[in-house]
Design a protein around this motif. Structure first.
Motif, PDB file in Angstrom:
ATOM      1  N   TYR A   1       0.354  -1.419  -0.055  1.00  0.00           N
ATOM      2  CA  TYR A   1      -0.237  -0.134   0.448  1.00  0.00           C
ATOM      3  C   TYR A   1       0.960   1.737  -0.329  1.00  0.00           C
ATOM      4  O   TYR A   1       0.774   2.162   0.557  1.00  0.00           O
ATOM      5  CB  TYR A   1      -0.957   0.598   0.673  1.00  0.00           C
ATOM      6  CG  TYR A   1      -1.727  -1.222   1.977  1.00  0.00           C
ATOM      7  CD1 TYR A   1      -2.480  -1.318   0.573  1.00  0.00           C
ATOM      8  CD2 TYR A   1      -1.803  -2.110   2.759  1.00  0.00           C
ATOM      9  CE1 TYR A   1      -3.185  -2.751   1.190  1.00  0.00           C
ATOM     10  CE2 TYR A   1      -2.351  -3.262   2.675  1.00  0.00           C
ATOM     11  CZ  TYR A   1      -3.172  -3.829   1.825  1.00  0.00           C
ATOM     12  OH  TYR A   1      -3.490  -4.463   2.243  1.00  0.00           O
TER      13      TYR A   1
ATOM     14  N   ARG B   1      -3.014  -0.430   7.028  1.00  0.00           N
ATOM     15  CA  ARG B   1      -2.266   0.065   6.101  1.00  0.00           C
ATOM     16  C   ARG B   1      -1.272   1.136   5.641  1.00  0.00           C
ATOM     17  O   ARG B   1      -0.272   1.246   5.707  1.00  0.00           O
ATOM     18  CB  ARG B   1      -3.736   0.831   4.995  1.00  0.00           C
ATOM     19  CG  ARG B   1      -4.615   0.071   5.137  1.00  0.00           C
ATOM     20  CD  ARG B   1      -3.939  -1.522   4.278  1.00  0.00           C
ATOM     21  NE  ARG B   1      -5.497  -2.409   3.733  1.00  0.00           N
ATOM     22  CZ  ARG B   1      -6.209  -2.963   5.345  1.00  0.00           C
ATOM     23  NH1 ARG B   1      -5.665  -3.802   5.907  1.00  0.00           N
ATOM     24  NH2 ARG B   1      -7.083  -4.038   4.700  1.00  0.00           N
TER      25      ARG B   1
ATOM     26  N   PHE C   1      -6.728   5.966   0.612  1.00  0.00           N
ATOM     27  CA  PHE C   1      -5.993   6.118  -0.239  1.00  0.00           C
ATOM     28  C   PHE C   1      -6.263   7.248  -1.646  1.00  0.00           C
ATOM     29  O   PHE C   1      -4.606   7.262  -1.473  1.00  0.00           O
ATOM     30  CB  PHE C   1      -6.330   4.039  -0.809  1.00  0.00           C
ATOM     31  CG  PHE C   1      -6.690   3.352  -0.299  1.00  0.00           C
ATOM     32  CD1 PHE C   1      -4.851   3.739   0.449  1.00  0.00           C
ATOM     33  CD2 PHE C   1      -7.401   2.487   0.009  1.00  0.00           C
ATOM     34  CE1 PHE C   1      -4.323   1.748   1.448  1.00  0.00           C
ATOM     35  CE2 PHE C   1      -6.532   0.643   0.103  1.00  0.00           C
ATOM     36  CZ  PHE C   1      -5.400   1.059   1.255  1.00  0.00           C
TER      37      PHE C   1
END
Ligand code: TXA
Ligand code: MG
Length: 314
Positions: A223, A307, A276
């Motif tokens: 990620y 993440r 994100f």
């Protein structure tokens, strides 16, 4: 020319021909192919530059059709699927014979999920095969949460991108395995541990950081933006990096610095949804450092922290 739109029939036609389609789900966008077709599935690995040891999640239209993918569905898994599907939960089931070994990287279990997005469900409902789909990003990079994110990085590898708007959950599904004595969470994700445990009781978690993981997406570095990202307590990060050109990825505030706050109201669900896209945006601005703030370890905060810690690992 990248083809993007909402034409389910066109998307289905590409998949029947063995091609790849960008598919919206409520978690992140997937890079979908016919899960019964080994050649089509190999195309996914090639497009993502994904190592062949990292298996794929298979998506089905409902719990009944998960039976076409699994050898059988154990009772506890069936109860979980009945309760949380469609939704951000992936269950590892004994692999059925129609699923080629490339899908599971040779593992005896197959990861199965019924996504909650209406376009994904309409697409799956119009096909007579399930869809293998990892997140539609190059291996190791930030997962896509809009059709434009898919187009930017994999646009030349897909026959079509089904545009379902921005993803509602924003982080990948929670993965649960029943292979051991107790149910085990292999990946924290869009379904909170609290919600899961309210139904099935105490779960175990897989080790969070390893190079030989049970779920290979759990590699320590994942990620990740191109820029360096530091995760921690913001006061300390700001003091230590006072003379660097950085941007802040904050929870409620940006502390008066350039950057993005994930949820000014302090809501971990909203933060997950924005995560994100915010990472991509900060990765594209000038400067060479992102200072990220750890979220509270409750609700989706734990999955967001997971993440961020993988994004920080170099
Ligand atoms: O929300 C999601 O799960 C998204 C959307 C598209 O459904 N998909 C997704 O796929 O995140 P991917 O490939 O980026 O991550 C799948 C994870 C990987 O960590 C993989 O190792 C693990 O699932 N996995 C897949 N099959 C497995 C299996 N048979 N046993 C254990 N882990 C498995
Ligand atoms: Mg992924």
């Amino acid at each position: 020319m990248i083809k993007i739109g909402t034409d389910i029939d066109f998307a289905a036609e590409q998949l029947r021909r063995g091609l790849l389609v960008g598919m919206p789900t409520e978690t992140v966008y997937g890079l979908a192919a016919n899960a019964f077709d080994a050649d089509a599935v190999l195309g996914i690995f090639a497009a993502k530059n994904r190592p062949s040891f990292d298996p794929l999640i298979v998506h089905t239209a409902d719990l009944d059709r998960a039976g076409e993918v699994a050898d059988y569905i154990p009772d506890e898994a069936r109860a979980l699927g009945a309760h949380f599907w469609p939704g951000p939960l992936t269950i590892i089931l004994p692999k059925g014979k129609r699923i080629p070994d490339v899908v599971t990287s040779g593992l005896p279990g197959v990861a199965v999920r019924v996504p909650r997005h209406p376009l994904a469900l309409a697409l799956l409902g119009s096909l007579d095969f399930p869809l293998a789909a990892p997140s539609a990003n190059p291996f190791g990079y930030i997962s896509p949460v809009t059709a434009a994110h898919v187009a930017a990085q994999l646009g030349d590898k897909v026959a079509y991108i089904l545009d379902g708007g921005p993803c509602e959950v924003g982080i990948e599904s929670t993965i649960v395995s029943f292979a051991g004595k107790k149910p085990k969470i292999l990946r924290l994700g869009g379904l909170t541990t609290e919600a899961l445990e309210a139904l099935i009781g105490k779960t175990e978690s897989a080790p969070t950081s390893t190079s030989n993981p049970a779920a290979p997406g759990m590699l320590s570095s994942h990620y990740a933006p191109r820029k360096k990202l530091l995760l921690g307590d913001m006061d300390a990060l700001l003091t230590d990096n006072a003379d660097v050109d950085f941007a802040v990825l904050g929870f409620r505030h940006t502390y008066g610095m350039p950057g993005i706050a994930l949820s000014p109201g302090g809501d971990t669900t909203e933060a997950a949804k924005n995560l994100f896209a915010a990472m991509r945006e900060l990765d594209a601005t000038p400067g060479d450092l992102i200072l990220a703030e750890r979220l509270p370890d409750s609700g989706l905060g734990r999955a967001v922290n997971d993440r961020l810690s993988r994004a920080a690992f170099k």
